[in-house]
Scaffold this motif. Structure first.
Motif, mmCIF file in Angstrom:
data_model
loop_
_atom_site.group_PDB
_atom_site.id
_atom_site.type_symbol
_atom_site.label_atom_id
_atom_site.label_comp_id
_atom_site.label_asym_id
_atom_site.label_seq_id
_atom_site.Cartn_x
_atom_site.Cartn_y
_atom_site.Cartn_z
ATOM 1 N N ASP A 177 0.824 -1.210 0.000
ATOM 2 C CA ASP A 177 0.000 0.000 0.000
ATOM 3 C C ASP A 177 0.856 1.257 0.000
ATOM 4 O OD1 ASP A 177 -2.438 -1.276 -0.101
ATOM 5 O OD2 ASP A 177 -2.557 -1.510 2.074
ATOM 6 N N CYS A 228 0.711 4.075 -2.848
ATOM 7 C CA CYS A 228 0.471 5.501 -2.611
ATOM 8 C C CYS A 228 1.558 6.354 -3.252
ATOM 9 C CB CYS A 228 0.398 5.771 -1.111
ATOM 10 S SG CYS A 228 -1.067 5.063 -0.328
ATOM 11 N N HIS A 240 -6.242 -1.132 -0.779
ATOM 12 C CA HIS A 240 -6.514 -0.616 -2.126
ATOM 13 C C HIS A 240 -7.906 -1.052 -2.577
ATOM 14 C CE1 HIS A 240 -4.872 -0.041 -6.508
ATOM 15 N NE2 HIS A 240 -5.871 0.765 -6.211
ATOM 16 N N ARG A 249 -10.520 -1.703 -0.674
ATOM 17 C CA ARG A 249 -11.535 -0.933 0.041
ATOM 18 C C ARG A 249 -11.636 0.480 -0.515
ATOM 19 N NH1 ARG A 249 -9.703 -4.250 4.604
ATOM 20 N NH2 ARG A 249 -7.992 -2.804 5.015
ATOM 21 N N GLN A 250 -10.507 1.006 -0.958
ATOM 22 C CA GLN A 250 -10.525 2.337 -1.558
ATOM 23 C C GLN A 250 -11.319 2.317 -2.855
ATOM 24 O OE1 GLN A 250 -6.773 3.703 -3.016
ATOM 25 N NE2 GLN A 250 -7.318 5.861 -2.880
ATOM 26 N N ALA A 268 -15.378 4.139 -3.623
ATOM 27 C CA ALA A 268 -15.331 5.321 -4.475
ATOM 28 C C ALA A 268 -16.753 5.733 -4.864
ATOM 29 C CB ALA A 268 -14.495 5.043 -5.721
ATOM 30 N N LEU A 283 -4.582 6.184 3.153
ATOM 31 C CA LEU A 283 -4.534 6.328 1.705
ATOM 32 C C LEU A 283 -4.920 7.761 1.343
ATOM 33 C CD1 LEU A 283 -6.168 2.968 0.677
ATOM 34 C CD2 LEU A 283 -3.764 3.592 0.468
ATOM 35 N N GLU A 298 -7.377 9.124 -0.082
ATOM 36 C CA GLU A 298 -8.746 9.489 0.208
ATOM 37 C C GLU A 298 -9.235 8.819 1.489
ATOM 38 O OE1 GLU A 298 -10.397 11.668 -1.468
ATOM 39 O OE2 GLU A 298 -8.817 11.956 -2.947
ATOM 40 N N SER A 299 -8.324 8.374 2.347
ATOM 41 C CA SER A 299 -8.593 7.616 3.556
ATOM 42 C C SER A 299 -9.131 6.248 3.184
ATOM 43 C CB SER A 299 -9.564 8.327 4.500
ATOM 44 O OG SER A 299 -10.887 8.240 4.023
ATOM 45 N N ASP A 300 -9.135 5.337 4.164
ATOM 46 C CA ASP A 300 -9.502 3.960 3.872
ATOM 47 C C ASP A 300 -10.440 3.403 4.946
ATOM 48 O OD1 ASP A 300 -7.897 0.782 4.087
ATOM 49 O OD2 ASP A 300 -9.433 1.404 2.677
#
Length: 493
Positions: free
Chosen positions: A212, A216, A342, A344-345, A349, A485, A487-489
């Protein structure tokens, strides 16, 4: 399966796998018959398959395949001895270097040994270096070394494990290597595609934090560059998040195949190139796209882009990963694996669309539907693909969505139901149709494939929860496993 739609340009689909208990319909075993020619030239009927087989040729083929297997095992044992020799030379050269006077440019034993062996054998320095890395780490890679000595893994695969696991702690490797080098579900040797898929999945499960962090950092380096070639063409490269690249590739491929099916004479490669350029230059082009195009450059695929669907990316996310109870790697079918964070991101979305796939909590297999028609319903097609995950032929890892749907026992003798349907890539479907392989349904939803050499391989439905059992994929350990991340996770619930 959860499916996830991101922005209009890139719709991502997420397969959201829930554990559910349910009864599976028992598989039927259908028999066929065929004529076989015996030694006296008489034709006789047999109960396995419907193709003509020659027992003499079958036996000869089986003998040759057995000889190849034995030679491969012997080769692996010799390669294990080769690594022992590499390690011994490294020890000697290390002692020799220690006795030499210090120089302004110090040399390591690895450099000296690599050059020594490369010069003596002609093997490339890079390959020597890769072998030496495994040879000098017998404790770190003890499982791989044991399998190599027993002739159960090739040096090529052993070196692939070493290369992919460099960033992992020693403590993780025994369990990871055992999982990666395990046989196929039917007990046969795993195919190269299955081996690679397991390896990359397990590495991302075990090193989710490191992966991760690298992801990033890579996101900040996204870019586009290109150059012209001497033949008047050009090449451009786009570095972008994996889900975006997958969406672009799959969308362009789908459009190219639609164009070919409608009679376009360009090759698929040519169509993919032309369509991608048209999409980048003109966006969604109306049927009269030439009116809006510059005089110098006109779209070549305007009619196909007039109603072009948005890109779709599918990602399989087990329930435990979705809610933050596991850090198992998640698959983008047909393309590879991403870390839990990743995944979960991606699934959280804006515009996500989730589809639930109920699976047996123990086997990870999907449930079953049936119909009395020859052609399966649309729901059945989607369900069979969900059950199979990939092509059901031995060793093939082509995603089920890119496969043909085939009756194992031909209709109408075989019913149109999930237990008698399988996903087959075109490259595996054709040999089955040509009777190079004979296929039958067996217990536990398995499909047995028998080759002309008489070798049998069994494939099973996709276990959608397999990654949850990877070494290192257990519950996150405290705050240390929480990675911030861009945009946060947060978990989605």
């Amino acid at each position: 399966m959860p499916y996830h739609d991101t922005d209009p340009a890139t719709l991502a689909r997420i397969a959201f796998v829930l554990g559910a208990r349910g009864e599976r319909a028992s598989a039927r075993r259908f028999g066929g018959s065929a004529e076989r020619v015996d030694a006296a030239g008489e034709r006789r009927r047999v109960d396995s398959g419907d193709s003509l087989r020659d027992e003499g040729l079958d036996a000869e083929a089986e003998e040759i395949v057995a000889e190849i297997e034995a030679l491969e095992r012997s080769k692996a044992r010799i390669e294990a001895q080769l690594l022992d020799a590499y390690a011994a030379l490294h020890t000697v050269e290390e002692l020799q270097l220690a006795r030499l006077p210090r120089t302004p440019v110090p040399l390591s034993a690895e450099q000296v040994v690599t050059q020594e062996i490369a010069c003596a054998t002609g093997v490339g320095a890079a390959e020597v270096s890769r072998r030496l890395e495994l040879a000098t780490a017998p404790r770190r890679h003890r499982v791989v070394r044991e399998r190599l000595r027993d002739g159960r893994v090739s040096l090529h695969r052993a070196l692939q494990v070493v290369a992919e696991t460099r960033s992992l702690d020693d403590s993780v490797l025994p369990g990871l290597e055992t999982a990666v080098l395990a046989p196929a579900p039917d007990g046969s040797v795993s195919s190269q595609r299955l081996f690679i898929s397991r390896l990359r999945r397990c590495v991302r499960s075990a090193d989710h934090r490191g992966e991760d962090e690298r992801h990033c950092a890579a996101v900040r380096r996204r870019r586009v560059h290109g150059h012209l070639t001497d033949d008047g063409m050009g090449v451009f490269t786009v570095v972008a998040p994996g889900e975006s690249v997958v969406g672009v590739l799959d969308r362009v491929d789908a459009l190219a195949r639609a164009a070919r099916a409608a009679g376009d004479e360009r090759t698929l490669d040519q169509l993919r190139s032309d369509l991608l350029c048209d999409l980048a230059l003109f966006g969604i082009v109306p049927a009269t796209g030439a009116q809006a195009a510059p005089a110098v450059v006109a779209p070549t695929c305007g009619s196909w882009l007039a109603s072009a669907p948005p890109a779709v990316v599918r990602i399989v996310v087990p329930f435990e990963v979705a809610v933050g109870l596991s850090d198992a790697a998640c698959e983008i079918p047909g393309h590879g694996w991403v870390t839990a964070a990743h995944a979960r991101q991606i699934m959280t979305a804006p515009g996500s669309v989730w589809q639930r796939l109920a699976v047996d909590v123990n086997s990870g297999r999907a449930l079953e539907l049936s119909t009395d028609r020859y052609a399966p319903t649309r729901e059945m097609v989607e369900h069979v693909r969900a059950v199979d995950g990939v092509c059901r032929a031995p060793g093939c890892q082509v995603p089920a969505e890119r496969c043909d749907l085939d009756h194992i026992v031909p209709w109408p003798e075989g019913e149109t139901r999930v237990s008698n349907l399988e996903s087959l890539s075109r490259g595996c479907h054709n040999p089955k149709t040509a009777r190079v392989w004979t296929v039958e349904r067996i217990d536990d939803d398995g499909v047995r494939w028998t080759s002309l050499a008489g070798r049998s391989y069994v494939t099973y439905p996709r276990d959608w929860r397999e990654a949850l059992r990877d070494p290192g994929a257990g519950p996150p350990s405290g705050a240390e496993s929480e990675l911030e991340l861009p945009e946060s996770d947060p978990p989605p619930f």
